[in-house]
Design a protein around this motif. Structure first.
Motif, PDB file in Angstrom:
ATOM      1  N   SER A  71     -20.490 -11.144  11.812  1.00 28.46           N
ATOM      2  CA  SER A  71     -20.038 -12.658  12.490  1.00 28.46           C
ATOM      3  C   SER A  71     -21.136 -13.160  13.500  1.00 28.46           C
ATOM      4  CB  SER A  71     -18.795 -12.617  13.137  1.00 28.46           C
ATOM      5  OG  SER A  71     -18.629 -11.510  14.041  1.00 28.46           O
ATOM      6  N   ASP A  72     -21.968 -12.263  13.856  1.00 25.92           N
ATOM      7  CA  ASP A  72     -23.052 -12.291  14.936  1.00 25.92           C
ATOM      8  C   ASP A  72     -24.504 -11.889  14.472  1.00 25.92           C
ATOM      9  OD1 ASP A  72     -24.729 -11.850  17.210  1.00 25.92           O
ATOM     10  OD2 ASP A  72     -23.155 -12.254  18.600  1.00 25.92           O
ATOM     11  N   ALA A  73     -25.328 -12.739  14.580  1.00 25.60           N
ATOM     12  CA  ALA A  73     -26.706 -12.189  14.184  1.00 25.60           C
ATOM     13  C   ALA A  73     -27.373 -11.007  14.800  1.00 25.60           C
ATOM     14  CB  ALA A  73     -27.654 -13.609  14.374  1.00 25.60           C
ATOM     15  N   HIS A  74     -26.754 -10.768  15.875  1.00 24.67           N
ATOM     16  CA  HIS A  74     -27.335  -9.462  16.471  1.00 24.67           C
ATOM     17  C   HIS A  74     -26.998  -8.319  15.981  1.00 24.67           C
ATOM     18  CE1 HIS A  74     -28.280 -12.413  19.652  1.00 24.67           C
ATOM     19  NE2 HIS A  74     -29.173 -11.868  19.742  1.00 24.67           N
ATOM     20  N   GLU A  75     -25.708  -8.138  15.341  1.00 24.37           N
ATOM     21  CA  GLU A  75     -24.846  -7.032  14.688  1.00 24.37           C
ATOM     22  C   GLU A  75     -25.780  -6.241  13.795  1.00 24.37           C
ATOM     23  OE1 GLU A  75     -20.616  -7.416  13.745  1.00 24.37           O
ATOM     24  OE2 GLU A  75     -21.276  -9.598  13.363  1.00 24.37           O
TER      25      GLU A  75
ATOM     26  N   ALA B 140     -27.797 -12.484   9.277  1.00 23.96           N
ATOM     27  CA  ALA B 140     -28.506 -11.895  10.526  1.00 23.96           C
ATOM     28  C   ALA B 140     -29.447 -12.996  11.187  1.00 23.96           C
ATOM     29  CB  ALA B 140     -29.499 -11.031  10.257  1.00 23.96           C
ATOM     30  N   GLY B 141     -29.215 -14.342  10.910  1.00 24.98           N
ATOM     31  CA  GLY B 141     -29.916 -15.542  11.464  1.00 24.98           C
ATOM     32  C   GLY B 141     -31.407 -15.125  11.329  1.00 24.98           C
ATOM     33  N   THR B 142     -32.064 -15.460  12.336  1.00 20.28           N
ATOM     34  CA  THR B 142     -33.871 -15.243  12.154  1.00 20.28           C
ATOM     35  C   THR B 142     -34.235 -14.202  12.860  1.00 20.28           C
ATOM     36  OG1 THR B 142     -33.714 -16.571  14.390  1.00 20.28           O
ATOM     37  CG2 THR B 142     -33.996 -17.918  12.503  1.00 20.28           C
ATOM     38  N   ARG B 143     -33.329 -13.194  13.011  1.00 17.13           N
ATOM     39  CA  ARG B 143     -33.746 -11.759  13.565  1.00 17.13           C
ATOM     40  C   ARG B 143     -34.273 -10.946  12.568  1.00 17.13           C
ATOM     41  NH1 ARG B 143     -31.082 -14.740  16.567  1.00 17.13           N
ATOM     42  NH2 ARG B 143     -30.093 -14.447  18.414  1.00 17.13           N
ATOM     43  N   LEU B 144     -34.111 -11.081  11.300  1.00 13.78           N
ATOM     44  CA  LEU B 144     -34.748 -10.029  10.402  1.00 13.78           C
ATOM     45  C   LEU B 144     -36.186 -10.526  10.311  1.00 13.78           C
ATOM     46  CD1 LEU B 144     -32.123 -10.312   7.362  1.00 13.78           C
ATOM     47  CD2 LEU B 144     -32.665  -8.281   9.048  1.00 13.78           C
TER      48      LEU B 144
ATOM     49  N   GLY C  59     -32.551  -1.974  12.308  1.00 19.43           N
ATOM     50  CA  GLY C  59     -33.952  -2.268  12.426  1.00 19.43           C
ATOM     51  C   GLY C  59     -34.925  -1.223  12.166  1.00 19.43           C
ATOM     52  N   GLU C  60     -34.665  -0.001  12.241  1.00 26.59           N
ATOM     53  CA  GLU C  60     -35.778   1.028  12.308  1.00 26.59           C
ATOM     54  C   GLU C  60     -35.871   1.415  10.686  1.00 26.59           C
ATOM     55  OE1 GLU C  60     -32.645   4.831  13.319  1.00 26.59           O
ATOM     56  OE2 GLU C  60     -33.446   3.259  14.932  1.00 26.59           O
ATOM     57  N   LEU C  61     -34.669   0.824   9.786  1.00 23.89           N
ATOM     58  CA  LEU C  61     -34.596   1.338   8.420  1.00 23.89           C
ATOM     59  C   LEU C  61     -35.816   0.383   7.477  1.00 23.89           C
ATOM     60  CD1 LEU C  61     -31.223   2.143   7.822  1.00 23.89           C
ATOM     61  CD2 LEU C  61     -33.008   3.750   8.331  1.00 23.89           C
ATOM     62  N   LEU C  62     -36.323  -0.643   8.352  1.00 22.22           N
ATOM     63  CA  LEU C  62     -37.030  -1.758   7.470  1.00 22.22           C
ATOM     64  C   LEU C  62     -38.345  -1.279   7.240  1.00 22.22           C
ATOM     65  CD1 LEU C  62     -35.281  -4.945   8.924  1.00 22.22           C
ATOM     66  CD2 LEU C  62     -34.670  -3.681   7.044  1.00 22.22           C
TER      67      LEU C  62
END
Length: 168
Positions: A97-101, A125-129, A108-111
Motif C-alpha cells: 500500500s506504500d511505495a517504500h514497503e 513500488a511507485g518510481t522506487r524500483l 533492494g539488495e536482491l535486484l
C-alpha cells in the motif's frame, strides 16, 4: 538509444502460447541464447488480476530449470529459487500500500544484475524500483491474452530483438 522503445505486441491465444513465450524468454535470461548474453535481468509483469502474470512467471521459471512446486508469491511477497548458481527472484507487490514497503522489506539488495528478477505489480513500488530490462503488460484479448513487450535497457532490446526475429 532512448528507452523505453515502442512496445511489441505478442498474441497469447492460449496457455500453450504463453508457455512458448516463457520458454523463449527463459533461454535469453538464463544465458542459453545463441548470442551468449550474460544470464540475469529484470522483468516487470503488469496487467489486471487474472491477466496471466503469474502463469507467465511460472512458465518462465519452469523453463529456466526450476523443478518442484512453484508457488505464487502473493502472500509471501517473494519466492526465490537457485538453479545451477543462477538465482531467480519472483516478487509480487500487489499487497503493498506504500511505495517504500519493498525497500523496507530488504528487497533492494536482491535486484542484482546476475539474477533473474520477475516482479508482478511493479507499479505498487511507485518510481522506487530500478527500471526493468523488459516490461510486459498482459491484457485480455477475447478468450486469450495479449502481451505488450517493451525494452527498457540495452539488454532488454537484445532480448526483444531476438524474440521478434525468431518468431518469424
Amino acid at each position: 538509444m532512448t528507452f523505453p522503445l515502442p512496445p511489441v505486441e505478442w498474441p497469447l491465444p492460449d496457455e500453450d502460447a504463453t508457455v512458448a513465450l516463457a520458454q523463449r524468454l527463459a533461454a535469453l535470461v538464463c544465458g542459453h541464447a545463441p548470442e551468449s548474453l550474460p544470464p540475469g535481468g529484470r522483468i516487470h509483469l503488469r496487467g489486471e488480476l487474472g491477466a496471466g502474470k503469474t502463469s507467465l512467471a511460472r512458465a518462465l521459471l519452469r523453463a529456466g530449470g526450476v523443478t518442484g512446486r512453484i508457488k505464487s508469491p502473493s502472500y509471501a511477497l517473494l519466492e526465490s529459487y537457485n538453479v545451477s548458481n543462477l538465482y531467480f527472484y519472483h516478487f509480487d507487490f500487489y499487497r503493498f500500500s506504500d511505495a517504500h514497503e519493498w525497500r523496507d522489506a530488504g528487497f533492494g539488495e536482491l535486484l542484482a544484475d546476475a539474477a533473474v528478477v520477475l516482479i508482478e505489480w511493479p507499479e505498487q513500488a511507485g518510481t522506487r524500483l530500478p527500471p526493468p530490462d523488459l516490461d510486459i503488460l498482459l491484457e485480455y484479448a477475447g478468450t486469450g491474452r495479449r502481451a505488450w513487450l517493451s525494452a527498457c535497457s540495452e539488454k532488454g532490446q537484445l532480448w526483444l530483438t531476438h524474440l521478434t526475429s525468431s518468431r518469424r
